[in-house]
Design a protein around this motif. Structure first.
Motif, mmCIF file in Angstrom:
data_model
loop_
_atom_site.group_PDB
_atom_site.id
_atom_site.type_symbol
_atom_site.label_atom_id
_atom_site.label_comp_id
_atom_site.label_asym_id
_atom_site.label_seq_id
_atom_site.Cartn_x
_atom_site.Cartn_y
_atom_site.Cartn_z
ATOM 1 N N PRO A 4 0.829 -1.214 0.000
ATOM 2 C CA PRO A 4 0.000 0.000 0.000
ATOM 3 C C PRO A 4 0.858 1.256 0.000
ATOM 4 C CG PRO A 4 -0.794 -1.584 1.621
ATOM 5 C CD PRO A 4 0.535 -2.089 1.150
ATOM 6 N N VAL A 5 0.361 2.286 -0.681
ATOM 7 C CA VAL A 5 1.071 3.564 -0.735
ATOM 8 C C VAL A 5 0.353 4.555 0.186
ATOM 9 C CG1 VAL A 5 1.824 3.126 -3.097
ATOM 10 C CG2 VAL A 5 -0.285 4.409 -2.695
ATOM 11 N N PRO A 6 0.998 5.652 0.548
ATOM 12 C CA PRO A 6 0.364 6.628 1.446
ATOM 13 C C PRO A 6 -0.947 7.169 0.873
ATOM 14 C CG PRO A 6 2.704 7.072 1.236
ATOM 15 C CD PRO A 6 2.382 6.030 0.209
ATOM 16 N N VAL A 7 -1.879 7.467 1.764
ATOM 17 C CA VAL A 7 -3.141 8.056 1.337
ATOM 18 C C VAL A 7 -2.964 9.559 1.166
ATOM 19 C CG1 VAL A 7 -4.509 6.285 2.494
ATOM 20 C CG2 VAL A 7 -3.945 8.382 3.730
ATOM 21 N N ARG A 8 -3.801 10.136 0.324
ATOM 22 C CA ARG A 8 -3.779 11.598 0.142
ATOM 23 C C ARG A 8 -4.740 12.215 1.138
ATOM 24 N NH1 ARG A 8 -6.630 15.389 -3.051
ATOM 25 N NH2 ARG A 8 -7.897 13.744 -4.019
ATOM 26 N N ARG A 9 -4.215 13.058 2.000
ATOM 27 C CA ARG A 9 -5.056 13.647 3.044
ATOM 28 C C ARG A 9 -5.739 14.912 2.550
ATOM 29 N NH1 ARG A 9 -3.067 13.875 9.086
ATOM 30 N NH2 ARG A 9 -3.982 11.796 8.950
ATOM 31 N N VAL A 10 -7.046 14.949 2.750
ATOM 32 C CA VAL A 10 -7.838 16.148 2.473
ATOM 33 C C VAL A 10 -8.687 16.428 3.712
ATOM 34 C CG1 VAL A 10 -7.906 15.722 -0.010
ATOM 35 C CG2 VAL A 10 -9.731 14.826 1.451
ATOM 36 N N TYR A 11 -9.267 17.593 3.761
ATOM 37 C CA TYR A 11 -10.094 17.967 4.912
ATOM 38 C C TYR A 11 -11.479 18.393 4.432
ATOM 39 C CZ TYR A 11 -5.802 18.016 7.658
ATOM 40 O OH TYR A 11 -4.622 17.652 8.290
ATOM 41 N N ILE A 12 -12.503 17.972 5.169
ATOM 42 C CA ILE A 12 -13.860 18.417 4.871
ATOM 43 C C ILE A 12 -14.369 19.213 6.071
ATOM 44 C CG2 ILE A 12 -14.346 16.489 3.328
ATOM 45 C CD1 ILE A 12 -15.943 15.206 5.577
ATOM 46 N N LEU A 13 -15.164 20.213 5.775
ATOM 47 C CA LEU A 13 -15.657 21.103 6.819
ATOM 48 C C LEU A 13 -16.859 20.482 7.522
ATOM 49 C CD1 LEU A 13 -15.091 23.955 7.956
ATOM 50 C CD2 LEU A 13 -16.877 24.807 6.417
ATOM 51 N N LYS A 14 -16.830 20.465 8.853
ATOM 52 C CA LYS A 14 -17.931 19.939 9.657
ATOM 53 C C LYS A 14 -18.908 21.058 9.995
ATOM 54 C CE LYS A 14 -16.722 17.102 12.962
ATOM 55 N NZ LYS A 14 -16.014 16.561 14.152
ATOM 56 N N SER A 15 -20.098 20.678 10.470
ATOM 57 C CA SER A 15 -21.140 21.650 10.780
ATOM 58 C C SER A 15 -20.735 22.604 11.904
ATOM 59 C CB SER A 15 -22.437 20.933 11.163
ATOM 60 O OG SER A 15 -22.225 20.074 12.278
ATOM 61 N N GLY B 184 1.084 5.343 5.803
ATOM 62 C CA GLY B 184 1.432 6.759 5.899
ATOM 63 C C GLY B 184 0.462 7.670 5.159
ATOM 64 N N VAL B 185 0.751 8.969 5.250
ATOM 65 C CA VAL B 185 -0.118 10.010 4.684
ATOM 66 C C VAL B 185 0.722 11.008 3.899
ATOM 67 C CG1 VAL B 185 -1.615 11.959 5.280
ATOM 68 C CG2 VAL B 185 -1.812 9.817 6.544
ATOM 69 N N MET B 186 0.176 11.443 2.768
ATOM 70 C CA MET B 186 0.786 12.524 2.003
ATOM 71 C C MET B 186 -0.091 13.756 2.142
ATOM 72 S SD MET B 186 3.660 11.677 0.525
ATOM 73 C CE MET B 186 3.822 12.884 -0.790
ATOM 74 N N GLU B 187 0.480 14.835 2.670
ATOM 75 C CA GLU B 187 -0.261 16.080 2.835
ATOM 76 C C GLU B 187 0.585 17.238 2.361
ATOM 77 O OE1 GLU B 187 -2.667 18.596 6.293
ATOM 78 O OE2 GLU B 187 -1.693 16.693 6.781
ATOM 79 N N GLU B 188 0.082 17.912 1.325
ATOM 80 C CA GLU B 188 0.800 19.044 0.723
ATOM 81 C C GLU B 188 2.215 18.649 0.321
ATOM 82 O OE1 GLU B 188 0.553 22.304 3.440
ATOM 83 O OE2 GLU B 188 -1.600 22.597 3.113
ATOM 84 N N LEU C 19 4.146 16.387 1.533
ATOM 85 C CA LEU C 19 5.001 15.880 2.602
ATOM 86 C C LEU C 19 4.477 14.557 3.127
ATOM 87 C CD1 LEU C 19 5.648 19.190 4.601
ATOM 88 C CD2 LEU C 19 7.148 18.091 2.910
ATOM 89 N N PHE C 20 5.392 13.621 3.377
ATOM 90 C CA PHE C 20 5.022 12.299 3.885
ATOM 91 C C PHE C 20 5.020 12.297 5.409
ATOM 92 C CE2 PHE C 20 6.525 8.178 5.558
ATOM 93 C CZ PHE C 20 5.462 7.381 5.175
ATOM 94 N N GLN C 21 3.973 11.690 5.973
ATOM 95 C CA GLN C 21 3.886 11.545 7.424
ATOM 96 C C GLN C 21 3.672 10.075 7.755
ATOM 97 O OE1 GLN C 21 0.891 14.088 9.169
ATOM 98 N NE2 GLN C 21 1.293 15.743 7.718
ATOM 99 N N ARG C 22 4.425 9.583 8.721
ATOM 100 C CA ARG C 22 4.240 8.205 9.170
ATOM 101 C C ARG C 22 2.953 8.094 9.976
ATOM 102 N NH1 ARG C 22 8.695 5.129 8.379
ATOM 103 N NH2 ARG C 22 10.671 6.226 7.970
ATOM 104 N N THR C 23 2.371 6.903 9.963
ATOM 105 C CA THR C 23 1.154 6.660 10.738
ATOM 106 C C THR C 23 1.414 5.509 11.709
ATOM 107 O OG1 THR C 23 0.386 5.328 8.850
ATOM 108 C CG2 THR C 23 -0.540 7.531 9.087
ATOM 109 N N GLN C 24 1.787 5.863 12.910
ATOM 110 C CA GLN C 24 2.043 4.875 13.955
ATOM 111 C C GLN C 24 0.808 4.652 14.828
ATOM 112 O OE1 GLN C 24 4.801 3.218 13.938
ATOM 113 N NE2 GLN C 24 5.833 4.478 12.400
ATOM 114 N N LEU C 25 -0.221 5.444 14.578
ATOM 115 C CA LEU C 25 -1.426 5.383 15.389
ATOM 116 C C LEU C 25 -2.635 5.600 14.486
ATOM 117 C CD1 LEU C 25 -2.154 5.206 18.506
ATOM 118 C CD2 LEU C 25 -2.337 7.700 18.433
ATOM 119 N N GLY C 26 -3.732 4.886 14.760
ATOM 120 C CA GLY C 26 -4.984 5.127 14.067
ATOM 121 C C GLY C 26 -5.141 4.391 12.753
ATOM 122 N N THR C 27 -6.327 4.555 12.171
ATOM 123 C CA THR C 27 -6.642 4.027 10.853
ATOM 124 C C THR C 27 -7.340 5.139 10.084
ATOM 125 O OG1 THR C 27 -7.841 2.294 9.627
ATOM 126 C CG2 THR C 27 -8.811 3.020 11.704
#
Length: 247
Positions: free
Chosen positions: A86-97, A204-208, A210-218
């Motif tokens: 698996p390759v890093p996911v692309r992180r995006v943000y959605i606005l909550k209410s 891991g995650v790719m955001e802007e 940059l690569f970030q490791r994911t040692q916690l969470g799903t």
């Protein structure tokens, strides 16, 4: 009835009748062409298939039967030869209410297909272990099932008149990956499946850029994440915490 549904029912029945059984030889199922094609079709039927991961591929790239067949055969080869990484996911943000932003991880189509395969093989097993009062992210269940359960308690005979609504802050982001895999291992003896889940968790995650490791969470937004979160919830059920989760 397709062979896939027959196999899933067989897994579910065995899991229900033998709560201590550990399932082996599951990896061979996700290597079968029929399973891979079914997983791909399920992924492409989702609106999210129009959104690309870090490789830029979307549903439009798989409109022809030739393209889909090539995709299936390539992925089948990677799975059989245990080359699936698996390759890093692309992180995006959605606005909550409430004005805050919720992070989503967008995987590439190939990884989404493998996640769907994992869901197809793991969900029938774990559905037999989940409590009946748990409704969130489960097949064939919806918010009205929670309301129906509450209706059976809130009446003049039982005298329960209060409903407390709660939420676990950052539930997906703070799952302990090591504990999660150990929980999965209580039902799954096939180390290849466990290894594949671990790879996704640590992709891991790719955001802007940059690569970030994911040692916690799903990752939120991942096809497997809701099922894995419910598996992780079994840990709390054993401690006497029974929750009814709504989507």
């Amino acid at each position: 009835m397709s062979d896939i549904i027959k196999t899933q029912r067989s897994l579910a029945i065995k899991a229900m009748h033998n709560p201590m059984h550990k399932f082996d030889h599951l990896y061979r199922l996700i290597c079968q062409e029929e399973w891979i094609r079914a997983a791909l079709e399920a992924v492409l039927s989702n609106k999210g298939a129009r959104t690309a991961g870090i490789d830029g591929m979307t549903k439009k790239d798989l409109t022809s039967e030739e393209a889909r067949q090539a995709f299936v055969h390539e992925l089948q080869g990677e799975l059989r030869e245990k080359r699936c990484q698996p390759v890093p996911v692309r992180r995006v943000y959605i606005l909550k209410s409430n004005g805050k932003r919720r992070p989503l991880g967008i995987a590439i189509l190939k990884d989404r297909t493998v996640q769907m395969l994992l869901k197809m093989v793991l969900e029938p097993i774990w559905e037999s272990d989940f409590l009946n009062c748990s409704n969130g992210f489960r097949p064939g269940r919806r918010t009205m099932d929670c309301i129906a359960l509450l209706d059976s308690y809130i009446n003049n005979r039982n005298k329960y008149y209060w409903v407390i609504e709660g939420d676990i802050q950052g539930a997906f982001d703070n799952i302990n990956q090591e504990i999660l895999v150990k929980l999965l291992a209580e039902r799954v003896a096939d180390y290849r499946i466990l290894d594949l889940v671990t790879r996704f968790l640590k992709a891991g995650v790719m955001e802007e850029g940059l690569f970030q490791r994911t040692q916690l969470g799903t990752p939120q937004g991942a096809i497997c994440s809701p099922l894995l979160a419910n598996v992780y919830g079994c840990l709390f059920g054993r401690k006497g915490i029974v929750s009814s989760v709504t989507p």
